[in-house]
Structure formats: structure tokens, C-alpha cells
Scaffold this motif. Structure first.
Motif, PDB file in Angstrom:
ATOM      1  N   ARG A   9       9.266 -20.516  16.617  1.00 36.95           N
ATOM      2  CA  ARG A   9       9.972 -21.389  17.647  1.00 36.95           C
ATOM      3  C   ARG A   9      11.805 -21.311  17.800  1.00 36.95           C
ATOM      4  NH1 ARG A   9       6.399 -26.126  18.576  1.00 36.95           N
ATOM      5  NH2 ARG A   9       5.136 -24.616  19.334  1.00 36.95           N
ATOM      6  N   ASP A  10      11.984 -21.897  16.225  1.00 38.98           N
ATOM      7  CA  ASP A  10      13.876 -21.826  15.704  1.00 38.98           C
ATOM      8  C   ASP A  10      14.217 -20.846  16.185  1.00 38.98           C
ATOM      9  OD1 ASP A  10      14.094 -24.338  14.462  1.00 38.98           O
ATOM     10  OD2 ASP A  10      13.866 -23.366  12.293  1.00 38.98           O
ATOM     11  N   PHE A  11      14.110 -19.368  16.102  1.00 39.35           N
ATOM     12  CA  PHE A  11      14.528 -19.328  16.418  1.00 39.35           C
ATOM     13  C   PHE A  11      14.616 -18.227  18.075  1.00 39.35           C
ATOM     14  CE2 PHE A  11      14.126 -13.734  17.657  1.00 39.35           C
ATOM     15  CZ  PHE A  11      15.732 -13.500  16.931  1.00 39.35           C
ATOM     16  N   LEU A  12      13.266 -18.669  18.823  1.00 36.89           N
ATOM     17  CA  LEU A  12      13.510 -18.724  20.268  1.00 36.89           C
ATOM     18  C   LEU A  12      14.093 -19.864  20.704  1.00 36.89           C
ATOM     19  CD1 LEU A  12       9.550 -17.840  21.292  1.00 36.89           C
ATOM     20  CD2 LEU A  12      11.399 -16.204  21.058  1.00 36.89           C
ATOM     21  N   ASP A  13      13.833 -21.142  19.992  1.00 32.46           N
ATOM     22  CA  ASP A  13      15.279 -21.741  20.790  1.00 32.46           C
ATOM     23  C   ASP A  13      16.569 -21.610  21.043  1.00 32.46           C
ATOM     24  OD1 ASP A  13      12.500 -23.582  21.295  1.00 32.46           O
ATOM     25  OD2 ASP A  13      12.939 -24.600  19.356  1.00 32.46           O
ATOM     26  N   LEU A  14      17.232 -20.674  19.465  1.00 29.54           N
ATOM     27  CA  LEU A  14      18.311 -20.387  19.992  1.00 29.54           C
ATOM     28  C   LEU A  14      18.781 -20.041  21.711  1.00 29.54           C
ATOM     29  CD1 LEU A  14      18.978 -18.713  16.809  1.00 29.54           C
ATOM     30  CD2 LEU A  14      20.316 -20.806  17.396  1.00 29.54           C
ATOM     31  N   PHE A  15      17.667 -19.091  21.813  1.00 29.91           N
ATOM     32  CA  PHE A  15      18.184 -18.155  23.184  1.00 29.91           C
ATOM     33  C   PHE A  15      17.123 -19.356  24.415  1.00 29.91           C
ATOM     34  CE2 PHE A  15      17.653 -15.777  19.894  1.00 29.91           C
ATOM     35  CZ  PHE A  15      19.474 -14.863  19.958  1.00 29.91           C
ATOM     36  N   SER A  16      16.250 -19.731  24.300  1.00 28.97           N
ATOM     37  CA  SER A  16      15.912 -21.082  25.729  1.00 28.97           C
ATOM     38  C   SER A  16      15.477 -21.928  25.168  1.00 28.97           C
ATOM     39  CB  SER A  16      14.052 -19.378  25.947  1.00 28.97           C
ATOM     40  OG  SER A  16      13.627 -20.704  26.527  1.00 28.97           O
ATOM     41  N   PRO A  17      15.760 -22.326  24.930  1.00 30.68           N
ATOM     42  CA  PRO A  17      16.148 -24.037  24.134  1.00 30.68           C
ATOM     43  C   PRO A  17      14.759 -25.320  25.136  1.00 30.68           C
ATOM     44  CG  PRO A  17      18.677 -23.763  24.992  1.00 30.68           C
ATOM     45  CD  PRO A  17      17.439 -22.473  25.119  1.00 30.68           C
ATOM     46  N   ARG A  18      14.030 -25.824  24.730  1.00 29.73           N
ATOM     47  CA  ARG A  18      12.761 -26.765  24.846  1.00 29.73           C
ATOM     48  C   ARG A  18      13.752 -27.729  24.935  1.00 29.73           C
ATOM     49  NH1 ARG A  18       8.783 -26.660  22.063  1.00 29.73           N
ATOM     50  NH2 ARG A  18      10.084 -27.021  20.258  1.00 29.73           N
ATOM     51  N   HIS A  19      13.369 -28.564  26.022  1.00 31.64           N
ATOM     52  CA  HIS A  19      13.713 -29.973  26.111  1.00 31.64           C
ATOM     53  C   HIS A  19      12.525 -31.138  26.868  1.00 31.64           C
ATOM     54  CE1 HIS A  19      17.395 -27.191  26.979  1.00 31.64           C
ATOM     55  NE2 HIS A  19      17.998 -28.199  26.604  1.00 31.64           N
ATOM     56  N   CYS A  20      13.016 -32.346  25.901  1.00 38.09           N
ATOM     57  CA  CYS A  20      11.525 -33.238  26.101  1.00 38.09           C
ATOM     58  C   CYS A  20      11.472 -33.320  27.906  1.00 38.09           C
ATOM     59  CB  CYS A  20      12.601 -34.543  25.789  1.00 38.09           C
ATOM     60  SG  CYS A  20      11.459 -35.660  26.297  1.00 38.09           S
ATOM     61  N   ALA A  21       9.947 -33.696  28.051  1.00 34.51           N
ATOM     62  CA  ALA A  21       9.787 -33.890  29.400  1.00 34.51           C
ATOM     63  C   ALA A  21      10.921 -35.162  30.100  1.00 34.51           C
ATOM     64  CB  ALA A  21       8.588 -33.596  29.483  1.00 34.51           C
ATOM     65  N   VAL A  22      10.372 -36.301  28.890  1.00 36.35           N
ATOM     66  CA  VAL A  22      10.915 -37.622  29.509  1.00 36.35           C
ATOM     67  C   VAL A  22      12.820 -38.226  29.582  1.00 36.35           C
ATOM     68  CG1 VAL A  22      11.250 -39.969  28.767  1.00 36.35           C
ATOM     69  CG2 VAL A  22       9.009 -38.388  29.601  1.00 36.35           C
ATOM     70  N   CYS A  23      13.227 -37.482  28.635  1.00 34.91           N
ATOM     71  CA  CYS A  23      15.040 -37.817  28.495  1.00 34.91           C
ATOM     72  C   CYS A  23      15.702 -36.185  27.975  1.00 34.91           C
ATOM     73  CB  CYS A  23      15.236 -38.488  26.854  1.00 34.91           C
ATOM     74  SG  CYS A  23      14.979 -37.271  25.855  1.00 34.91           S
ATOM     75  N   GLY A  24      14.905 -35.686  27.979  1.00 31.58           N
ATOM     76  CA  GLY A  24      15.632 -33.862  28.309  1.00 31.58           C
ATOM     77  C   GLY A  24      17.062 -33.522  27.272  1.00 31.58           C
ATOM     78  N   GLU A  25      15.973 -34.821  25.600  1.00 37.16           N
ATOM     79  CA  GLU A  25      16.866 -33.787  24.927  1.00 37.16           C
ATOM     80  C   GLU A  25      16.110 -33.171  24.506  1.00 37.16           C
ATOM     81  OE1 GLU A  25      19.786 -35.373  22.600  1.00 37.16           O
ATOM     82  OE2 GLU A  25      19.900 -36.481  24.181  1.00 37.16           O
ATOM     83  N   ARG A  26      16.946 -31.607  23.579  1.00 39.45           N
ATOM     84  CA  ARG A  26      16.814 -30.785  23.198  1.00 39.45           C
ATOM     85  C   ARG A  26      16.212 -31.246  21.942  1.00 39.45           C
ATOM     86  NH1 ARG A  26      20.547 -25.553  21.389  1.00 39.45           N
ATOM     87  NH2 ARG A  26      19.234 -23.775  20.289  1.00 39.45           N
ATOM     88  N   LEU A  27      14.474 -30.330  22.507  1.00 42.71           N
ATOM     89  CA  LEU A  27      13.370 -30.963  21.026  1.00 42.71           C
ATOM     90  C   LEU A  27      13.719 -29.489  19.502  1.00 42.71           C
ATOM     91  CD1 LEU A  27      10.374 -30.537  23.763  1.00 42.71           C
ATOM     92  CD2 LEU A  27      11.597 -32.254  22.599  1.00 42.71           C
ATOM     93  N   ASN A  28      13.319 -30.454  18.881  1.00 38.57           N
ATOM     94  CA  ASN A  28      13.254 -29.540  17.777  1.00 38.57           C
ATOM     95  C   ASN A  28      11.991 -28.083  17.771  1.00 38.57           C
ATOM     96  OD1 ASN A  28      11.221 -30.759  16.349  1.00 38.57           O
ATOM     97  ND2 ASN A  28      12.812 -31.882  14.803  1.00 38.57           N
ATOM     98  N   ALA A  29      12.463 -27.553  16.126  1.00 40.09           N
ATOM     99  CA  ALA A  29      10.735 -26.921  16.382  1.00 40.09           C
ATOM    100  C   ALA A  29       9.415 -27.279  16.200  1.00 40.09           C
ATOM    101  CB  ALA A  29      11.351 -26.101  15.312  1.00 40.09           C
ATOM    102  N   THR A  30       9.234 -28.966  15.114  1.00 35.37           N
ATOM    103  CA  THR A  30       7.801 -29.021  15.295  1.00 35.37           C
ATOM    104  C   THR A  30       7.399 -30.027  16.652  1.00 35.37           C
ATOM    105  OG1 THR A  30       9.555 -31.190  14.057  1.00 35.37           O
ATOM    106  CG2 THR A  30       7.907 -29.518  12.904  1.00 35.37           C
ATOM    107  N   GLU A  31       9.116 -30.378  17.642  1.00 34.83           N
ATOM    108  CA  GLU A  31       7.969 -30.712  18.665  1.00 34.83           C
ATOM    109  C   GLU A  31       7.452 -30.135  19.966  1.00 34.83           C
ATOM    110  OE1 GLU A  31      11.637 -34.395  17.858  1.00 34.83           O
ATOM    111  OE2 GLU A  31      11.998 -32.890  19.130  1.00 34.83           O
TER     112      GLU A  31
END
Ligand code: ZN
Length: 230
Positions: A9-31
Motif C-alpha cells: 500500500r505504501d508503494f501504491l500510495d507513491l503513485f496514487s495517494p489516498r486522501h481522508c474523505a473528511v479533511c482531505g489530508e493524505r492517508l498513511n498506509a495503515t489508514e
């Protein structure tokens, strides 16, 4: 989660970052879907008494309900409101399954599902479902099923009129508006059903759905779980 999956997930997040559905901050691999601080700040309803609480009392008047609970309070100016808006109006179906799993993980240790044999999602009218692309309550039900192992029953109750928006109606108008809103058929293969919806406001829609199910299946016991309530 196994460390290999986290790494992936960390690796995929590098190319396609996921963001919090509420505040929009970038999610870490465990979130998942929501960041840790937004998750912490949701206005949760205490898991105190599933048999006697404002949600259960709203339903009691019209239909016998065993247990009732909502995960958090719905507040129009808060993050909990944003979560519902994203789920219902911004085509975020993945939020529904995630929220269903989260509800089940939260409630399982409290015995909320004890004795429940199956899950039924409050159905949308087919036209509304076609417009939205999914029924958010069914996604919640599927998420709950993934954690509890309870089957999701479909096709036993249907919505025969399209009246989803009740926002500007008085409680009395809402009750009138939901008469004969649902139709159910007899022969449901269980005795205790968990009825799932996204929001419990006056309880009129949930009551109408439960009444239709009990009218066709008088042996049925019903518990109710929603993501939010006022
Ligand atoms: Zn956040």
C-alpha cells in the motif's frame, strides 16, 4: 494487516495517494478512508443501552424493535455531515463498505449482533438507485456482513414509491408520506433481522420498512443499526 500488504500500500500510495474523505489530508498506509484524527473526532454515540435509547424509542411507538443503535450523531455543521454527503451524493461507494465494517468492528465486542441471523438494508426506489449507482445502506450492510459473517438478505422487501427526500417535511407529514412505502413478502428465512440504514431522523422510513416486513412475516424480530442519527 500483514507487513507485506502495508509495504504494497505504501508503494501504491507513491503513485496514487489516498486522501481522508473528511479533511482531505493524505492517508498513511495503515489508514483507510478517514485519517486517524478525523476518526477520533467523530461525535460517537455511546454504546450504553441498545434496548432503551432515543433511537429505539423513536421506533417503539410504531413497531416492536429489539435493539437500536447509531454509530455517530448527525450534525449539519460537522465532519459527520461531510462523511454522509460524500457517501450519498459524491459517488464514494467504498466509504459505505468501510463504514459498515467499522460499525461492526465497533459493536461486535458489545454483543450487539448476538442472536441476529441476517441483515436487510433499507431499499431505495429503483429510480433513485439507478441515479446514484448504488444503495448506500446495502453497502453498509455488506461491510457489516464482512465482519460478522451474517448473510445479507435481498429481495424480501422493496420500496414501491420514490420519496427519499423528507428533509423539509414535519414529523406528521413524514409519517403520512411513508404509508405503504414498502412491500415485503412472506417466508423470510430467519427470526431476527438487523435492519440497516444510513440515517435515522424521525424513524418514519425505518418504521415503515420494519412494519412491512413484520406484516408479511409476523414471527420476525427486528433490530436497527444506522450510521448516524440527530
Ligand atoms: Zn482527516
Amino acid at each position: 494487516m500483514p507487513s507485506a500488504s502495508l509495504w504494497l500500500r505504501d508503494f501504491l500510495d507513491l503513485f496514487s495517494p489516498r486522501h481522508c474523505a473528511v479533511c482531505g489530508e493524505r492517508l498513511n498506509a495503515t489508514e483507510r478512508e478517514l485519517c486517524g484524527s478525523c476518526l477520533l473526532e467523530l461525535p460517537y454515540v455511546a454504546c450504553a443501552d441498545f434496548y432503551d435509547n432515543p433511537a429505539a424509542r423513536r421506533l417503539w411507538e410504531n413497531v416492536p424493535v429489539e435493539r437500536a443503535h447509531s454509530l455517530f450523531y448527525y450534525r449539519p455543521d460537522s465532519d459527520s455531515h461531510l462523511l454522509l454527503v460524500r457517501l450519498k451524493y459524491e459517488h464514494r461507494p467504498e466509504l459505505g463498505r468501510w463504514a459498515g465494517r467499522f460499525m461492526a468492528d465497533t459493536l461486535l465486542p458489545y454483543g450487539f449482533f448476538d442472536g441476529v441471523e441476517a441483515i436487510v438494508a433499507v431499499p431505495l426506489h429503483w429510480r433513485r438507485q439507478w441515479q446514484r449507482g448504488y444503495n448506500q445502506s446495502l453497502l453498509l450492510a455488506r461491510g457489516i456482513s464482512e465482519v460478522t459473517g451474517l448473510p445479507v438478505l435481498r429481495g424480501w422487501v422493496r420500496r414501491v414509491r420514490n420519496n427519499e427526500t423528507q428533509t423539509h417535511k414535519s414529523p406528521a407529514e413524514r409519517i403520512r408520506n411513508v404509508e405503504n412505502l414498502f412491500r415485503s413478502r412472506p417466508g423470510m428465512p430467519c427470526r431476527h433481522v438487523l435492519l440497516v440504514d444510513d440515517v435515522l431522523t424521525t424513524g418514519a422510513t425505518l418504521t415503515a420498512c420494519a412494519r412491512a416486513m413484520v406484516a408479511a412475516n409476523p414471527h420476525l424480530r427486528i433490530s436497527v443499526l444506522t450510521l448516524a442519527r440527530p
